[in-house]
Design an enzyme around this catalytic site. Structure first.
Site, mmCIF file in Angstrom:
data_model
loop_
_atom_site.group_PDB
_atom_site.id
_atom_site.type_symbol
_atom_site.label_atom_id
_atom_site.label_comp_id
_atom_site.label_asym_id
_atom_site.label_seq_id
_atom_site.Cartn_x
_atom_site.Cartn_y
_atom_site.Cartn_z
ATOM 1 N N SER A 239 0.799 -1.224 0.078
ATOM 2 C CA SER A 239 0.158 0.086 0.129
ATOM 3 C C SER A 239 0.725 1.203 0.200
ATOM 4 O O SER A 239 1.945 1.272 0.014
ATOM 5 C CB SER A 239 -0.831 -0.048 1.376
ATOM 6 O OG SER A 239 -0.207 0.216 2.237
ATOM 7 N N LYS A 240 0.264 2.281 -0.257
ATOM 8 C CA LYS A 240 0.828 3.541 -0.320
ATOM 9 C C LYS A 240 2.022 3.671 0.897
ATOM 10 O O LYS A 240 3.056 4.604 0.737
ATOM 11 C CB LYS A 240 0.017 4.760 -0.182
ATOM 12 C CG LYS A 240 -0.450 5.264 -1.378
ATOM 13 C CD LYS A 240 -1.097 6.575 -1.309
ATOM 14 C CE LYS A 240 -1.532 7.037 -2.666
ATOM 15 N NZ LYS A 240 -2.683 8.021 -2.690
#
Ligand code: GLU
Length: 471
Positions: A239-240
């Site tokens: 994820s980010k």
């Protein structure tokens, strides 16, 4: 049968590297078999789909060089076709109208949960002969077979059987008539003659439903290959918070597209212990059936290593084309003034991991710098270098051949003349020319900066030294 594969992103965000890897696998599969690669934009979720995201996907695909032979097709432009297929399924009895209200469904679901049953649609409207009075709103459901198995013969996961008793009657169209994801995918894969569906394994549970619908439509089943997800270095789903995940972010961080492709293909696929693959090699070697079943974890250092490898070994003209926009960010157009950019690439490629870094190092070749790095100036720009710098100025003015070997010999001579070692002159000269003590070899640096700029910067350094010492 000819190979037809597709990439079918939903434009609800940027093109992330998981999607790009799926696209790459599907592209390689088509190219390997001399087949067709299709791009389909799955934009039926109008709330979440955006034009910006469509553009980011198209831009990312272009930048990576994943060219498509057909498309982009947009699902929102195919509603009429979905309606026709719905009518066909209704007429054949493979689909039916369901009038259960959301409240009814919720209450029945609660009751199922209370009885410790798996919540599922109970088939109440399966056998209605006529609509209830007042023709209330309805959804259209697929009449899923009640028994038997559906087997997904997955090219990566192997045989995955599902029991029809586990699948309830899927909604194909909502009360407003809009088709649902599982239905549009089936119609599109059928119409587009997709022979192999390559997608993320988060879709594996949809596949038995899609296979049942295809069968009801009398369409042949494609092959399926469900690609495992990508994990962060900590083993959690990527994820980010793990850093860059969008393809365009990698581009903006100074990664070359071939480095990202090479990196992505190795997340889940290997060929012996080979790490570096040209695209041609990949097209010749890639086999979707060899993709690993287990999820792969990102490895940012490896990406940087590959990037540096491609910076060092690719055609300098090619690297220069990718480097140019990074100089543009600093307001520099290398085509207007200064040395040919590919020569700068040659000088810097051993010492740069990204294009971003290379652009920073290339700036002194194209424009004046603001100030001397204080530490470098304190160490190297001392009063004693004024004389040698002035000698260099005179000799540079007279030098006939402004080429690295001649420049090297000249610096050596002037150093000796002033009783200095080569480095004791080269370092002050470097600070005078670049503002800091890091640059390629001094002769190459001189050659690239060019006589005019070199003379100007020597004058500036001498002036700066005099002003400082006067102060
Ligand atoms: N649109 C789906 C997604 O972006 C992919 C569907 C498919 O490949 O079948 O996750």
């Amino acid at each position: 049968m000819s190979v037809r594969s597709r990439f079918a992103p939903s434009p609800t965000g940027y093109l992330h590297i998981g999607g790009a890897r799926t696209a790459l696998f599907a592209w390689l599969h088509a190219r390997r078999h001399g087949g067709t690669f299709i791009l389909r934009i799955e934009d039926t979720d109008r709330e979440r789909s955006t034009e910006a995201s469509v553009n980011a996907i198209l831009e990312g695909m272009t930048w990576l060089g994943l060219n498509y032979d057909e498309g982009p097709f947009y699902q929102t432009q195919r509603f009429e076709r979905y309606r026709d297929v719905l009518d066909q399924l209704l007429a054949a009895g493979h689909a039916y109208r369901c009038y259960c209200t959301p409240e009814d469904l919720a209450a029945r679901r609660e009751a199922q949960l209370a009885r410790k049953e798996k919540p599922r649609y109970d088939g109440r409207c399966r056998h209605l002969d006529a609509p209830p009075p007042g023709e209330p709103p309805f959804v259209i459901r697929f009449r899923n077979p009640l028994d038997g198995d559906v087997v997904v013969d997955d090219l990566i996961r192997g045989r995955v059987p599902f029991s029809n008793t586990e699948l309830d009657d899927l909604v194909l169209a909502r009360t407003d008539g809009t088709p649902t994801y599982n239905f549009t995918v089936v119609v599109d894969d059928m119409d587009m003659g997709v022979s192999c569906v390559i997608r993320g394994d988060d879709h594996l549970n949809n596949t038995p439903r899609q296979l049942n619908i295809l069968r009801a439509l009398g369409a042949p089943a494609p092959q399926y290959a469900h690609v495992p997800m990508i994990l962060g270095p900590d083993g959690a789903r990527l994820s980010k918070r793990h850093g860059a995940v969008s393809v365009l972010q990698y581009r903006d961080d100074g990664i070359l597209p071939e480095a990202l492709l090479n990196y992505l293909v190795r997340l889940g696929w290997s060929h012996g212990d080979q790490e570096v693959f040209s695209l041609d090699e990949l097209v010749a070697l890639f086999d979707i059936e060899q993709v690993n079943r287990a999820a792969a974890a990102v490895n940012p250092e490896k990406l940087l290593w590959l990037n540096q490898h491609y910076l060092k070994t690719s055609d300098p003209e090619h690297v220069a084309r990718h480097l140019s926009p990074f100089l543009g960010r600093h307001g520099v157009d290398p085509a207007l003034d200064g040395p040919p950019l590919h020569e700068v690439v040659l000088a810097l490629r051993e010492r740069s991991k990204t294009l971003l870094e290379m652009a920073d190092k290339a700036l002194p070749f194209y424009r004046e710098f603001d100030h001397y790095d204080p530490a470098a100036a304190a160490k190297h720009l001392t009063a004693e270098v004024i004389e040698p710098l002035l000698t260099l100025h005179t000799r540079f003015e007279q030098l006939e051949d402004w080429q690295a070997p001649q420049l090297h010999a000249l610096v050596e001579e002037v150093a000796a003349q002033h009783g200095r070692k080569f480095g004791q002159l080269a370092q002050p000269l470097r600070v005078a020319l670049c503002g800091n003590a890091v640059s390629p070899a001094i002769d190459v640096t001189l050659q690239l900066i060019g006589r005019g700029r070199v003379l100007g910067r020597l004058e500036r350094a001498v002036q700066w030294l005099k002003n400082r010492d006067d102060a």
